[in-house]
Design a protein around this motif. Structure first.
Motif, mmCIF file in Angstrom:
data_model
loop_
_atom_site.group_PDB
_atom_site.id
_atom_site.type_symbol
_atom_site.label_atom_id
_atom_site.label_comp_id
_atom_site.label_asym_id
_atom_site.label_seq_id
_atom_site.Cartn_x
_atom_site.Cartn_y
_atom_site.Cartn_z
ATOM 1 N N MET A 1 11.228 -3.418 -35.961
ATOM 2 C CA MET A 1 11.685 -3.344 -34.585
ATOM 3 C C MET A 1 12.916 -2.443 -34.536
ATOM 4 N N PHE A 2 12.962 -1.575 -33.533
ATOM 5 C CA PHE A 2 14.081 -0.651 -33.363
ATOM 6 C C PHE A 2 14.712 -0.847 -31.992
ATOM 7 N N GLU A 3 16.005 -0.554 -31.912
ATOM 8 C CA GLU A 3 16.710 -0.460 -30.633
ATOM 9 C C GLU A 3 17.315 0.933 -30.555
ATOM 10 N N LEU A 4 17.190 1.539 -29.399
ATOM 11 C CA LEU A 4 17.748 2.861 -29.158
ATOM 12 C C LEU A 4 18.556 2.770 -27.865
ATOM 13 N N SER A 5 19.771 3.294 -27.873
ATOM 14 C CA SER A 5 20.635 3.224 -26.695
ATOM 15 C C SER A 5 21.094 4.603 -26.289
ATOM 16 N N LYS A 6 21.290 4.758 -24.992
ATOM 17 C CA LYS A 6 21.818 5.999 -24.423
ATOM 18 C C LYS A 6 22.809 5.607 -23.328
ATOM 19 N N GLN A 7 23.863 6.387 -23.179
ATOM 20 C CA GLN A 7 24.921 6.058 -22.229
ATOM 21 C C GLN A 7 25.090 7.139 -21.170
ATOM 22 N N PHE A 8 25.658 6.716 -20.039
ATOM 23 C CA PHE A 8 26.120 7.658 -19.028
ATOM 24 C C PHE A 8 27.386 7.104 -18.409
ATOM 25 N N ARG A 9 28.169 7.976 -17.825
ATOM 26 C CA ARG A 9 29.434 7.587 -17.185
ATOM 27 C C ARG A 9 29.367 7.889 -15.699
ATOM 28 N N PHE A 10 30.103 7.080 -14.935
ATOM 29 C CA PHE A 10 30.226 7.352 -13.508
ATOM 30 C C PHE A 10 31.543 6.789 -13.002
ATOM 31 N N ALA A 35 27.833 3.145 -18.599
ATOM 32 C CA ALA A 35 26.627 2.316 -18.651
ATOM 33 C C ALA A 35 25.857 2.666 -19.915
ATOM 34 N N GLU A 36 25.327 1.639 -20.549
ATOM 35 C CA GLU A 36 24.520 1.826 -21.753
ATOM 36 C C GLU A 36 23.156 1.187 -21.519
ATOM 37 N N VAL A 37 22.126 1.973 -21.731
ATOM 38 C CA VAL A 37 20.747 1.521 -21.549
ATOM 39 C C VAL A 37 20.117 1.419 -22.939
ATOM 40 N N THR A 38 19.548 0.259 -23.235
ATOM 41 C CA THR A 38 18.958 0.014 -24.553
ATOM 42 C C THR A 38 17.481 -0.303 -24.399
ATOM 43 N N VAL A 39 16.675 0.381 -25.196
ATOM 44 C CA VAL A 39 15.243 0.086 -25.269
ATOM 45 C C VAL A 39 14.963 -0.502 -26.642
ATOM 46 N N ARG A 40 13.897 -1.292 -26.723
ATOM 47 C CA ARG A 40 13.545 -1.944 -27.983
ATOM 48 C C ARG A 40 12.042 -1.835 -28.191
ATOM 49 N N GLY A 41 11.655 -1.591 -29.428
ATOM 50 C CA GLY A 41 10.230 -1.549 -29.715
ATOM 51 C C GLY A 41 9.938 -0.920 -31.051
ATOM 52 N N ARG A 42 8.671 -0.690 -31.263
ATOM 53 C CA ARG A 42 8.204 -0.033 -32.481
ATOM 54 C C ARG A 42 7.849 1.413 -32.134
ATOM 55 N N PRO A 43 8.155 2.338 -33.004
ATOM 56 C CA PRO A 43 7.830 3.737 -32.725
ATOM 57 C C PRO A 43 6.322 3.943 -32.583
ATOM 58 N N ASP A 44 5.968 4.799 -31.653
ATOM 59 C CA ASP A 44 4.577 5.213 -31.499
ATOM 60 C C ASP A 44 4.163 5.917 -32.789
ATOM 61 N N PRO A 45 3.005 5.581 -33.355
ATOM 62 C CA PRO A 45 2.609 6.199 -34.621
ATOM 63 C C PRO A 45 2.397 7.713 -34.526
ATOM 64 N N VAL A 51 10.752 5.676 -27.355
ATOM 65 C CA VAL A 51 10.796 6.198 -25.993
ATOM 66 C C VAL A 51 11.117 7.682 -26.087
ATOM 67 N N ASP A 52 10.554 8.451 -25.194
ATOM 68 C CA ASP A 52 10.876 9.873 -25.123
ATOM 69 C C ASP A 52 12.261 9.983 -24.485
ATOM 70 N N LEU A 53 13.234 10.480 -25.236
ATOM 71 C CA LEU A 53 14.607 10.547 -24.725
ATOM 72 C C LEU A 53 14.730 11.420 -23.487
ATOM 73 N N GLY A 54 13.876 12.412 -23.348
ATOM 74 C CA GLY A 54 13.899 13.238 -22.136
ATOM 75 C C GLY A 54 13.530 12.443 -20.908
ATOM 76 N N MET A 55 12.515 11.581 -21.024
ATOM 77 C CA MET A 55 12.111 10.725 -19.914
ATOM 78 C C MET A 55 13.199 9.707 -19.611
ATOM 79 N N LEU A 56 13.777 9.128 -20.658
ATOM 80 C CA LEU A 56 14.848 8.158 -20.464
ATOM 81 C C LEU A 56 16.049 8.807 -19.791
ATOM 82 N N GLU A 57 16.423 9.986 -20.250
ATOM 83 C CA GLU A 57 17.567 10.691 -19.682
ATOM 84 C C GLU A 57 17.338 11.033 -18.204
#
Length: 124
Positions: A1-10, A35-45, A51-57
């Motif tokens: 299981m993985f967690e990936l986080s990305k942040q933005f400021r406002f 703000a920090e957004v965290t996704v969790r899951g298993r990488p797509d094989p 998660v595609d970071l471009g879509m998340l961003e």
């Protein structure tokens, strides 16, 4: 299981009706938020990504744009501009397009405050 986080400021202004420090809270004032957004899951094989970071961003940018340099009291579906409501509001914007959304945290670094939201499923 993985967690990936990305942040933005406002930066945003608001008022707040409180039972303590009422005078300064009721006046229009502003904060710098992170703000920090965290996704969790298993990488797509195939892609190797959870998660595609471009879509998340792109999704995060829409939320950031709706909050940055705004008067939060005027955002109809936010409610009182608390860190709790900001966390939930960001979650509600991202969850329909970010299927493995795990947590949204809002920070006010200048005061050392953080609030995290895990969605309604975690509360049940």
């Amino acid at each position: 299981m993985f967690e990936l986080s990305k942040q933005f400021r406002f930066d945003a202004a608001h008022t707040l009706d409180r039972s303590i420090q009422t005078e300064s809270s009721r006046r229009i004032h502003g904060h710098s938020y992170r703000a920090e957004v965290t996704v969790r899951g298993r990488p797509d094989p195939v892609t190797g990504m959870i998660v595609d970071l471009g879509m998340l961003e792109a999704s995060m940018e829409e939320a950031r744009d709706a909050l940055d340099h705004r008067f939060l009291d005027e955002i109809n579906d936010l409610g009182p501009a608390t860190m709790e409501n900001l966390s939930r509001w960001i979650w509600d914007r991202l969850q329909p397009v970010v299927s493995n959304l795990f947590r949204v945290s809002v920070y006010r670094d200048s005061s050392g405050e953080t609030c995290s939201y895990w969605g309604e499923e975690m509360l049940a």
